[in-house]
Scaffold this active site. Sequence first.
Site, PDB file in Angstrom:
ATOM      1  N   HIS A 308      -5.721 -74.102 -61.073  1.00  0.00           N
ATOM      2  CA  HIS A 308      -4.426 -73.552 -61.471  1.00  0.00           C
ATOM      3  C   HIS A 308      -4.211 -72.238 -60.722  1.00  0.00           C
ATOM      4  CE1 HIS A 308      -1.116 -72.095 -63.956  1.00  0.00           C
ATOM      5  NE2 HIS A 308      -0.978 -73.358 -64.332  1.00  0.00           N
ATOM      6  N   ASP A 366      -2.722 -80.836 -67.371  1.00  0.00           N
ATOM      7  CA  ASP A 366      -2.418 -82.219 -66.961  1.00  0.00           C
ATOM      8  C   ASP A 366      -3.633 -83.128 -66.995  1.00  0.00           C
ATOM      9  OD1 ASP A 366      -0.410 -80.427 -64.881  1.00  0.00           O
ATOM     10  OD2 ASP A 366       0.425 -81.990 -66.156  1.00  0.00           O
TER      11      ASP A 366
HETATM   12  C1  SDX Z   1       0.942 -77.416 -63.239  1.00  0.00           C
HETATM   13  O1  SDX Z   1       2.257 -72.782 -62.133  1.00  0.00           O
HETATM   14  C2  SDX Z   1       2.210 -73.331 -63.273  1.00  0.00           C
HETATM   15  O2  SDX Z   1       2.242 -72.679 -64.285  1.00  0.00           O
HETATM   16  C3  SDX Z   1       2.130 -74.851 -63.249  1.00  0.00           C
HETATM   17  C4  SDX Z   1       1.914 -75.539 -64.594  1.00  0.00           C
HETATM   18  C5  SDX Z   1       3.110 -75.345 -65.491  1.00  0.00           C
HETATM   19  O3  SDX Z   1       2.912 -75.463 -66.706  1.00  0.00           O
HETATM   20  O4  SDX Z   1       4.243 -75.183 -64.968  1.00  0.00           O
HETATM   21  O5  SDX Z   1       0.765 -75.041 -65.217  1.00  0.00           O
HETATM   22  C6  SDX Z   1       1.773 -77.043 -64.420  1.00  0.00           C
HETATM   23  O6  SDX Z   1       1.495 -77.595 -62.188  1.00  0.00           O
HETATM   24  C7  SDX Z   1      -0.558 -77.474 -63.401  1.00  0.00           C
HETATM   25  C8  SDX Z   1      -1.285 -77.766 -62.035  1.00  0.00           C
HETATM   26  C9  SDX Z   1      -1.241 -79.293 -61.849  1.00  0.00           C
HETATM   27  N1  SDX Z   1      -1.742 -79.627 -60.481  1.00  0.00           N
HETATM   28  C10 SDX Z   1      -2.906 -80.265 -60.305  1.00  0.00           C
HETATM   29  O7  SDX Z   1      -3.689 -80.542 -61.201  1.00  0.00           O
HETATM   30  C11 SDX Z   1      -3.154 -80.673 -58.853  1.00  0.00           C
HETATM   31  C12 SDX Z   1      -4.586 -80.284 -58.447  1.00  0.00           C
HETATM   32  N2  SDX Z   1      -4.665 -78.810 -58.400  1.00  0.00           N
HETATM   33  C13 SDX Z   1      -4.484 -78.191 -57.085  1.00  0.00           C
HETATM   34  O8  SDX Z   1      -3.486 -78.784 -56.320  1.00  0.00           O
HETATM   35  C14 SDX Z   1      -4.414 -76.664 -57.187  1.00  0.00           C
HETATM   36  O9  SDX Z   1      -5.438 -76.279 -57.995  1.00  0.00           O
HETATM   37  C15 SDX Z   1      -3.151 -75.984 -57.661  1.00  0.00           C
HETATM   38  C16 SDX Z   1      -1.947 -76.419 -56.873  1.00  0.00           C
HETATM   39  C17 SDX Z   1      -2.919 -76.259 -59.103  1.00  0.00           C
HETATM   40  C18 SDX Z   1      -3.358 -74.481 -57.479  1.00  0.00           C
HETATM   41  O10 SDX Z   1      -3.367 -74.258 -56.128  1.00  0.00           O
HETATM   42  P1  SDX Z   1      -3.728 -72.817 -55.568  1.00  0.00           P
HETATM   43  O11 SDX Z   1      -3.702 -71.728 -56.559  1.00  0.00           O
HETATM   44  O12 SDX Z   1      -2.884 -72.665 -54.337  1.00  0.00           O
HETATM   45  O13 SDX Z   1      -5.242 -73.013 -55.281  1.00  0.00           O
HETATM   46  P2  SDX Z   1      -5.857 -72.762 -53.888  1.00  0.00           P
HETATM   47  O14 SDX Z   1      -5.266 -73.744 -52.948  1.00  0.00           O
HETATM   48  O15 SDX Z   1      -5.715 -71.296 -53.610  1.00  0.00           O
HETATM   49  O16 SDX Z   1      -7.377 -73.170 -54.146  1.00  0.00           O
HETATM   50  C19 SDX Z   1      -8.419 -72.264 -53.905  1.00  0.00           C
HETATM   51  C20 SDX Z   1      -9.578 -73.137 -53.451  1.00  0.00           C
HETATM   52  C21 SDX Z   1      -9.280 -73.881 -52.131  1.00  0.00           C
HETATM   53  O17 SDX Z   1     -10.529 -74.108 -51.523  1.00  0.00           O
HETATM   54  P3  SDX Z   1     -10.991 -73.048 -50.347  1.00  0.00           P
HETATM   55  O18 SDX Z   1      -9.869 -72.995 -49.331  1.00  0.00           O
HETATM   56  O19 SDX Z   1     -11.179 -71.706 -51.066  1.00  0.00           O
HETATM   57  O20 SDX Z   1     -12.283 -73.626 -49.813  1.00  0.00           O
HETATM   58  O21 SDX Z   1      -9.841 -74.172 -54.424  1.00  0.00           O
HETATM   59  C22 SDX Z   1      -9.641 -75.444 -53.832  1.00  0.00           C
HETATM   60  C23 SDX Z   1      -8.776 -75.227 -52.592  1.00  0.00           C
HETATM   61  O22 SDX Z   1      -9.015 -76.261 -51.637  1.00  0.00           O
HETATM   62  N3  SDX Z   1      -8.969 -76.262 -54.842  1.00  0.00           N
HETATM   63  C24 SDX Z   1      -9.331 -77.495 -55.151  1.00  0.00           C
HETATM   64  C25 SDX Z   1      -8.487 -77.868 -56.204  1.00  0.00           C
HETATM   65  N4  SDX Z   1      -7.631 -76.867 -56.484  1.00  0.00           N
HETATM   66  C26 SDX Z   1      -7.927 -75.866 -55.641  1.00  0.00           C
HETATM   67  N5  SDX Z   1     -10.269 -78.328 -54.624  1.00  0.00           N
HETATM   68  C27 SDX Z   1     -10.365 -79.556 -55.190  1.00  0.00           C
HETATM   69  N6  SDX Z   1      -9.604 -79.996 -56.212  1.00  0.00           N
HETATM   70  C28 SDX Z   1      -8.643 -79.174 -56.741  1.00  0.00           C
HETATM   71  N7  SDX Z   1      -7.866 -79.602 -57.734  1.00  0.00           N
END
Ligand code: SDX
Length: 431
Positions: A308, A366
Amino acid sequence: MNNDTVTIIDNNTGKQLVCPIKRGTHGHPVIDCQDLPKTLGMFTFDPAFMTTASCESAITYIDGDEGILLYRGYPIEELAVKSSYLEVCYLLLYGELPTCQQMDDFTLAVKKYTLVHEGLLHFYRGFRHDAHPMAMLVGVIGAMSGYYPDALDIKNPEHRNRSALRLMAKMSTVAANCHRYLIGRPFAHPRNDLGYVENFMNMMFSIPSEPYQLNETANRALELILILHADHEQNASTSTVRLAGSSQAHPFSCIAAGIATLWGPAHGGANEAVIRMLQDIEDPKNVYNYIKRFKDKDSSVRLMGFGHRVYKNYDPRAKIIRESCHQLLHELNAEHLPLFEIALELERIALEDEYFIERKLYPNVDFYSGIILSALGIPLNMFTAIFALSRTVGWVSQWSEMMEEPNLRIARPRQLYIGAAQRKFVPMEKR
Ligand code: SDX
């Protein structure tokens, strides 16, 4: 010098900008750097707005480190247990918990608006038989801008309130109709003798030829999901609604833009993507090998339902919904639902894995909401539409709050231009 400031110094020129610090009720203070272009001739650079406060808001507060979520100051844990979804709608929209009389009046006002114009029902027939409900929701809600000319004056508080009530009420009817259209069942009209959640479930699942049996357990589980998803600060879809609203667009158009944004799998589309991922894993034994894919730097595949932008310890909604999931599956005698067993194993392994621990990736709301919706018999393609139904009150509350700002201005981010330097046009014959 006032200590509540931050000074930005341009080390090239020695020019300085003293920026006031603005402090809110809770959370990080903010640096007011609106004079940056005028004083230092620069913009801030903050892709994806990771550290930008886009507005002042009194609606919802999140503390991502402490796992806190407040709606108008009330902890989500209390509202989840003690409140109804409509009561939470009143709180988010008007800022205070309603008295009995206020709640009765509000409930009646919402019921009054659940019917949709018959002309709108023709829109569904323009969609393919297998269109995604979110595509239909965007289209039909957007089309509503052409149906309510009596509430076009967005500077009129009464018109804004009428549009907010219409959107919250009609979203349930429009969403249920998407499902009815896709399964070839005649649309069910809303019933004013039922509560908000019961009415939605009736419009989703009732069969014209027999009375619909309300299921109290299912309705209670769905009520919880609607409460937990109602609002969440300036998330992507809410920010879209605010951006659209800042151009003074029709409220139905702004909400249609929010629905379109919510559909993305990185946002509200995650609940559907979680189930598809669990189905793909097929068996808890496959989880360990499956998880490797999510840690591959070169892979764009993410563990859906994990991580998140704000919550870096745990999503308080996921904690509440996880408990509700256990309880519901026990009541439905579906504890050994394979999807639930796979989800528990996936959570167990991921939370012990260094990759997820060092990146502070925990289950978000989710991760479990899809399992509850599956257990309630909600079809997979309707999961995000349910999220949109719940979030409509958050969107209209945030839109209303913005429209009440005395000096509302159109939102217009800037950029760092990295394209070609200015150059002269070359006629084609000379290229
Ligand atoms: C919602 O914003 C809100 O409030 C949203 C929400 C709401 O109520 O409105 O809460 C609802 O959208 C919840 C989120 C639902 N999405 C998912 O479950 C999809 C999977 N999650 C990812 O796509 C991700 O975690 C996000 C989009 C939720 C957050 O993305 P960020 O903050 O941009 O995270 P990041 O890309 O900065 O991640 C940091 C690291 C990265 O690795 P490195 O580059 O440091 O090596 O963590 C990794 C990312 O690759 N990473 C994940 C991951 N989420 C982040 N790796 C594997 N699986 C994941 N789910």
